[in-house]
Motif scaffolding. Structure first.
Motif, PDB file in Angstrom:
ATOM      1  N   TRP A 247      20.429   9.915  30.615  1.00  0.00           N
ATOM      2  CA  TRP A 247      19.592   9.009  31.406  1.00  0.00           C
ATOM      3  C   TRP A 247      20.356   7.762  31.856  1.00  0.00           C
ATOM      4  CZ3 TRP A 247      15.140  11.069  32.914  1.00  0.00           C
ATOM      5  CH2 TRP A 247      14.571  12.080  32.141  1.00  0.00           C
ATOM      6  N   GLY A 248      21.233   7.258  30.993  1.00  0.00           N
ATOM      7  CA  GLY A 248      21.968   6.045  31.346  1.00  0.00           C
ATOM      8  C   GLY A 248      23.450   6.273  31.551  1.00  0.00           C
ATOM      9  N   LYS A 249      23.845   7.526  31.721  1.00  0.00           N
ATOM     10  CA  LYS A 249      25.260   7.852  31.878  1.00  0.00           C
ATOM     11  C   LYS A 249      25.637   7.790  33.352  1.00  0.00           C
ATOM     12  CE  LYS A 249      28.649  11.358  30.517  1.00  0.00           C
ATOM     13  NZ  LYS A 249      28.838  12.686  29.891  1.00  0.00           N
ATOM     14  N   LEU A 250      26.445   6.788  33.717  1.00  0.00           N
ATOM     15  CA  LEU A 250      26.827   6.601  35.111  1.00  0.00           C
ATOM     16  C   LEU A 250      27.911   7.592  35.526  1.00  0.00           C
ATOM     17  CD1 LEU A 250      26.958   2.705  35.260  1.00  0.00           C
ATOM     18  CD2 LEU A 250      25.113   4.220  36.021  1.00  0.00           C
ATOM     19  N   PRO A 251      27.965   7.929  36.817  1.00  0.00           N
ATOM     20  CA  PRO A 251      29.016   8.848  37.301  1.00  0.00           C
ATOM     21  C   PRO A 251      30.410   8.267  37.065  1.00  0.00           C
ATOM     22  CG  PRO A 251      27.267   8.611  38.932  1.00  0.00           C
ATOM     23  CD  PRO A 251      27.004   7.583  37.876  1.00  0.00           C
ATOM     24  N   ARG A 252      31.343   9.147  36.812  1.00  0.00           N
ATOM     25  CA  ARG A 252      32.729   8.723  36.598  1.00  0.00           C
ATOM     26  C   ARG A 252      33.437   8.634  37.941  1.00  0.00           C
ATOM     27  NH1 ARG A 252      33.683  13.450  32.313  1.00  0.00           N
ATOM     28  NH2 ARG A 252      32.161  14.361  33.746  1.00  0.00           N
ATOM     29  N   TRP A 253      33.285   7.450  38.572  1.00  0.00           N
ATOM     30  CA  TRP A 253      33.791   7.266  39.937  1.00  0.00           C
ATOM     31  C   TRP A 253      35.314   7.325  40.010  1.00  0.00           C
ATOM     32  CZ3 TRP A 253      29.706   7.690  42.870  1.00  0.00           C
ATOM     33  CH2 TRP A 253      28.476   7.182  42.442  1.00  0.00           C
ATOM     34  N   ASN A 254      35.997   7.063  38.901  1.00  0.00           N
ATOM     35  CA  ASN A 254      37.458   7.011  38.912  1.00  0.00           C
ATOM     36  C   ASN A 254      38.098   8.392  38.884  1.00  0.00           C
ATOM     37  OD1 ASN A 254      36.362   7.276  36.303  1.00  0.00           O
ATOM     38  ND2 ASN A 254      38.285   6.613  35.347  1.00  0.00           N
TER      39      ASN A 254
ATOM     40  N   VAL B  33      34.067  15.819  40.128  1.00  0.00           N
ATOM     41  CA  VAL B  33      33.538  15.333  38.854  1.00  0.00           C
ATOM     42  C   VAL B  33      32.429  14.329  39.085  1.00  0.00           C
ATOM     43  CG1 VAL B  33      34.080  14.051  36.756  1.00  0.00           C
ATOM     44  CG2 VAL B  33      35.675  15.775  37.599  1.00  0.00           C
ATOM     45  N   TRP B  34      32.667  13.300  39.926  1.00  0.00           N
ATOM     46  CA  TRP B  34      31.633  12.276  40.081  1.00  0.00           C
ATOM     47  C   TRP B  34      30.428  12.782  40.867  1.00  0.00           C
ATOM     48  CZ3 TRP B  34      30.049  10.677  44.817  1.00  0.00           C
ATOM     49  CH2 TRP B  34      30.927  10.696  45.895  1.00  0.00           C
ATOM     50  N   LEU B  35      30.636  13.763  41.755  1.00  0.00           N
ATOM     51  CA  LEU B  35      29.482  14.359  42.428  1.00  0.00           C
ATOM     52  C   LEU B  35      28.618  15.145  41.444  1.00  0.00           C
ATOM     53  CD1 LEU B  35      30.953  15.554  45.850  1.00  0.00           C
ATOM     54  CD2 LEU B  35      29.154  13.849  45.498  1.00  0.00           C
ATOM     55  N   GLY B  36      29.285  15.851  40.503  1.00  0.00           N
ATOM     56  CA  GLY B  36      28.538  16.562  39.472  1.00  0.00           C
ATOM     57  C   GLY B  36      27.770  15.608  38.578  1.00  0.00           C
ATOM     58  N   ASP B  37      28.417  14.490  38.212  1.00  0.00           N
ATOM     59  CA  ASP B  37      27.734  13.482  37.394  1.00  0.00           C
ATOM     60  C   ASP B  37      26.547  12.889  38.141  1.00  0.00           C
ATOM     61  OD1 ASP B  37      29.617  13.922  35.459  1.00  0.00           O
ATOM     62  OD2 ASP B  37      30.782  12.101  35.868  1.00  0.00           O
ATOM     63  N   LEU B  38      26.741  12.607  39.424  1.00  0.00           N
ATOM     64  CA  LEU B  38      25.652  12.033  40.231  1.00  0.00           C
ATOM     65  C   LEU B  38      24.499  13.016  40.364  1.00  0.00           C
ATOM     66  CD1 LEU B  38      24.733   9.650  41.987  1.00  0.00           C
ATOM     67  CD2 LEU B  38      25.838  10.759  43.939  1.00  0.00           C
ATOM     68  N   HIS B  39      24.828  14.283  40.535  1.00  0.00           N
ATOM     69  CA  HIS B  39      23.796  15.318  40.629  1.00  0.00           C
ATOM     70  C   HIS B  39      22.953  15.376  39.357  1.00  0.00           C
ATOM     71  CE1 HIS B  39      21.958  19.177  41.631  1.00  0.00           C
ATOM     72  NE2 HIS B  39      22.306  19.615  40.428  1.00  0.00           N
TER      73      HIS B  39
END
Length: 229
Positions: A184-191, A196-202
């Motif tokens: 719930w509070g895990k932000l996407p790994r933009w770096n 990877v960050w698109l999967g996190d955002l999804h």
């Protein structure tokens, strides 16, 4: 002393879990990729349908009136008389007076040749403004969203069955996402890479929009059951 060996039963259990998760991942991906266009189209037409009356109001000057500051609306009978004396023959089907003061009163009439027409009357002066077709933006969006312009007995089950698709997407997504309650509070790994960050955002958006998806899915399943009798 002999070292402890992992039991074959534990290995088989882990293998079954992995196989099950892979199956759920494939199903989740298939639902998202194969049905996303239809889902997006139904969602878009449904969102626009909430503004359909306002769009029709902008397109049809017959629907627009200027509300005086201190004048009350005329009675239903006076407004109906104004429409019936306008020379449009037919049987009155519905009279609609909207709460917004800038909308004219709508009187739906069925002509002798079975055509439904909308008559518009100024609710403050009783003046007949004009007539418009039954088929407008509101009808187009409603019929497209509800049954894809297909026969109702075919289109409604197709559209409402997307509620089952949404529920399956939720269930398979939660199975694939291990310990999803931590996300719930895990932000996407933009770096990291875009994959990877698109999967996190999804995953993040999926978790935070669960309530909204359920609001769409559950009534849709009910409409499906209702349409099937």
């Amino acid at each position: 002393m002999s070292s402890a060996r992992p039991s074959s039963t534990g290995k088989q259990g882990d293998q079954k879990k992995t196989t099950f998760r892979r199956l759920m991942f494939k199903l989740h991906s298939w639902l998202g990729l194969k049905l996303c266009v239809l889902m997006a189209f139904v969602s878009l037409t449904g969102a626009l349908a909430t503004l359909a009356q306002e769009i029709d109001w902008l397109l049809n000057p017959e629907m627009r009136v200027t509300a005086p500051d201190s004048v009350e609306r005329l009675s239903w009978g006076e407004q109906l008389d104004a429409a019936l004396t306008a020379g449009v023959a037919g049987e009155v089907a519905t009279v609609i007076q909207r709460h917004d003061p800038w909308f004219a009163t709508e009187i739906q009439v069925i002509t002798p040749w079975a055509e439904r027409v909308r008559l518009w009357v100024d609710p403050y002066t009783g003046n007949y403004i004009g007539a418009t077709s039954w088929f407008n933006v509101q009808r187009f969006l409603r019929q497209t969203h509800r049954h894809l312009m297909m026969p109702v007995q075919i289109g409604v089950p197709i559209v409402s069955s997307l509620g089952v698709v949404l529920l399956l997407a939720i269930a398979t997504g939660l199975v694939v996402y291990k310990k999803f309650w931590r996300g719930w509070g895990k932000l996407p790994r933009w770096n990291l890479s875009s994959r990877v960050w698109l999967g996190d955002l999804h995953r993040l958006l999926g978790l935070w929009t669960l309530w909204f998806i359920l609001i769409i899915a559950l009534p849709s399943v009910w409409y499906l059951v209702e349409s099937l009798g």
